[in-house]
Scaffold this motif. Structure first.
Motif, PDB file in Angstrom:
ATOM      1  N   VAL A   1       3.718   5.040  -9.121  1.00 52.17           N
ATOM      2  CA  VAL A   1       4.789   4.143  -8.532  1.00 52.17           C
ATOM      3  C   VAL A   1       4.280   3.386  -7.363  1.00 52.17           C
ATOM      4  O   VAL A   1       4.588   4.187  -5.899  1.00 52.17           O
ATOM      5  CB  VAL A   1       5.848   3.824  -8.962  1.00 52.17           C
ATOM      6  N   ASN A   2       4.443   1.728  -7.296  1.00 52.66           N
ATOM      7  CA  ASN A   2       4.482   1.130  -5.381  1.00 52.66           C
ATOM      8  C   ASN A   2       5.498   0.779  -5.816  1.00 52.66           C
ATOM      9  O   ASN A   2       6.932   0.766  -6.333  1.00 52.66           O
ATOM     10  CB  ASN A   2       3.788   0.512  -6.352  1.00 52.66           C
ATOM     11  N   THR A   3       6.271   1.535  -4.379  1.00 52.49           N
ATOM     12  CA  THR A   3       7.486   1.026  -3.938  1.00 52.49           C
ATOM     13  C   THR A   3       7.689  -0.506  -4.116  1.00 52.49           C
ATOM     14  O   THR A   3       9.369  -0.595  -3.043  1.00 52.49           O
ATOM     15  CB  THR A   3       7.792   1.714  -2.486  1.00 52.49           C
ATOM     16  N   ALA A   4       7.637  -1.730  -3.625  1.00 50.61           N
ATOM     17  CA  ALA A   4       7.309  -2.672  -2.882  1.00 50.61           C
ATOM     18  C   ALA A   4       7.727  -3.256  -4.400  1.00 50.61           C
ATOM     19  O   ALA A   4       9.260  -4.227  -4.362  1.00 50.61           O
ATOM     20  CB  ALA A   4       6.432  -3.234  -2.415  1.00 50.61           C
TER      21      ALA A   4
ATOM     22  N   GLY B   1       1.081  -1.653   0.201  1.00 52.07           N
ATOM     23  CA  GLY B   1       0.330   0.040  -0.012  1.00 52.07           C
ATOM     24  C   GLY B   1       0.677   1.459   0.353  1.00 52.07           C
ATOM     25  O   GLY B   1      -0.330   2.145   0.697  1.00 52.07           O
ATOM     26  N   ILE B   2       2.491   0.994  -0.164  1.00 50.82           N
ATOM     27  CA  ILE B   2       3.276   2.380  -0.441  1.00 50.82           C
ATOM     28  C   ILE B   2       3.059   3.034  -1.445  1.00 50.82           C
ATOM     29  O   ILE B   2       3.967   2.227  -2.210  1.00 50.82           O
ATOM     30  CB  ILE B   2       4.277   1.889   0.802  1.00 50.82           C
ATOM     31  N   ALA B   3       2.854   4.031  -1.666  1.00 51.36           N
ATOM     32  CA  ALA B   3       2.899   4.376  -3.376  1.00 51.36           C
ATOM     33  C   ALA B   3       3.501   6.393  -3.013  1.00 51.36           C
ATOM     34  O   ALA B   3       3.254   6.425  -2.021  1.00 51.36           O
ATOM     35  CB  ALA B   3       1.636   5.148  -3.792  1.00 51.36           C
ATOM     36  N   GLY B   4       4.223   6.338  -4.495  1.00 54.24           N
ATOM     37  CA  GLY B   4       5.132   7.484  -4.356  1.00 54.24           C
ATOM     38  C   GLY B   4       4.389   8.285  -5.492  1.00 54.24           C
ATOM     39  O   GLY B   4       4.455   7.564  -6.415  1.00 54.24           O
ATOM     40  N   ILE B   5       4.458   9.430  -5.581  1.00 54.23           N
ATOM     41  CA  ILE B   5       3.988  10.055  -6.273  1.00 54.23           C
ATOM     42  C   ILE B   5       5.188  11.005  -6.920  1.00 54.23           C
ATOM     43  O   ILE B   5       6.045  12.106  -7.154  1.00 54.23           O
ATOM     44  CB  ILE B   5       2.465  10.772  -6.615  1.00 54.23           C
ATOM     45  N   ASP B   6       5.452  11.410  -8.233  1.00 55.25           N
ATOM     46  CA  ASP B   6       6.396  12.521  -9.109  1.00 55.25           C
ATOM     47  C   ASP B   6       6.189  12.049 -10.282  1.00 55.25           C
ATOM     48  O   ASP B   6       5.462  11.432 -11.614  1.00 55.25           O
ATOM     49  CB  ASP B   6       7.379  11.643  -8.993  1.00 55.25           C
TER      50      ASP B   6
END
Length: 279
Positions: free
Chosen positions: A145-148, A110-115
């Motif tokens: 993007v999912n960080t996993a 559930g950890i996502a990053g936006i850029d």
């Protein structure tokens, strides 16, 4: 030839065909000539983007790929114009569905990053840019993007100079069910965005612009392990640019949007194969 091990390109083709069967119907309409299926068109377009080739160049290579043609069950070689027309018919919604389907076999957390980043419009229509008074030379592309597994969850593309805080709410709303923590740099520092994420049960890990001492203190208290995972966004963007080109070939803006969506689909398929490949 059957005794030879499967190449990465063949594995990619087979995986793309599995996803295409889940995402699209066999034919676009009952009046289709049924010479090529819609699924074959989808996979062929993904292969074209993967190889960063032109339509004519890709078709020329396809002639020398008997195992790829067998995997696609191609009885004949499509003309470059056939693939071009198929790309015109396949709407952005189809590629968004395929992007979602490409995540099914990836261990997404559930950890996502936006850029956001820019892709060159080397072949942009001069008539379009003149008529709309556009002088920008790049497409602003925002990736979630999912960080996993470094998988692309969503993509937003614009030809305008919209600020990150205007784009992020739309991306968050579309993917609220799959995000538990949202990380972003100080370009996404906006109280409305923070409140929106909290309303959807998402924890915002967005760096504050350090205008005052409290802002610096809040930044110091950020969960550094989680926050620094947003660097995966830059990794994914650079990977896509290096492997599949930092530019788009299409001349029309709506085709450029679709081309970038296909790049993300191709990236996710490659990530799936990389995760499932034995070490």
């Amino acid at each position: 030839m059957d005794d030879l091990p499967k190449s990465q390109l063949l594995q990619f083709t087979e995986r793309a065909m599995v996803l295409a069967r889940r995402a699209v119907t066999r034919f676009s309409t009952r009046y289709s000539r049924k010479r090529f299926t819609l699924r074959q068109h989808v996979v062929l377009l993904c292969l074209k983007v993967k190889k960063t080739a032109t339509y004519r160049g890709f078709v020329d290579e396809l002639i020398e790929m008997p195992r790829i043609r067998d995997a696609l069950d191609l009885e004949s070689i499509p003309a470059p114009s056939t693939l071009c027309k198929a790309f015109d018919r396949l709407k952005m919604a189809v590629w968004r569905v395929l992007l979602n389907v490409s995540l099914t076999d990836l261990p997404v957390n559930g950890i996502a990053g936006i850029d956001a980043s820019g892709f060159e419009r080397a072949h942009a229509s001069t008539h379009y840019t003149k008529r709309t008074n556009l002088t920008i030379q790049q497409l602003k592309t925002t990736l979630l993007v999912n960080t996993a597994t470094n998988a692309v969850l969503d993509i937003h593309v614009t030809t305008t100079r919209k600020h990150d805080t205007q784009i992020a709410p739309q991306v968050v709303k579309r993917n609220a069910d799959s995000i538990g923590v949202l990380t972003g740099d100080n370009g996404y520092d906006d109280q409305n965005l923070r409140q929106l994420t909290r309303d959807h049960g998402i924890r915002p890990l967005i760096k504050h612009r350090a205008f005052s001492s409290p802002h610096k203190a809040w930044n110091a208290r950020l969960d550094s392990d989680l926050y620094h995972r947003r660097n995966m966004n830059e990794t994914v963007t650079e990977t896509i640019k290096q492997k599949h080109g930092a530019f788009v070939r299409s001349r029309r803006w709506w085709k450029q949007f679709r081309e970038l969506a296909i790049k993300c689909v191709v990236h996710n398929i490659e990530r799936t194969l990389s995760v499932s490949r034995p070490v």
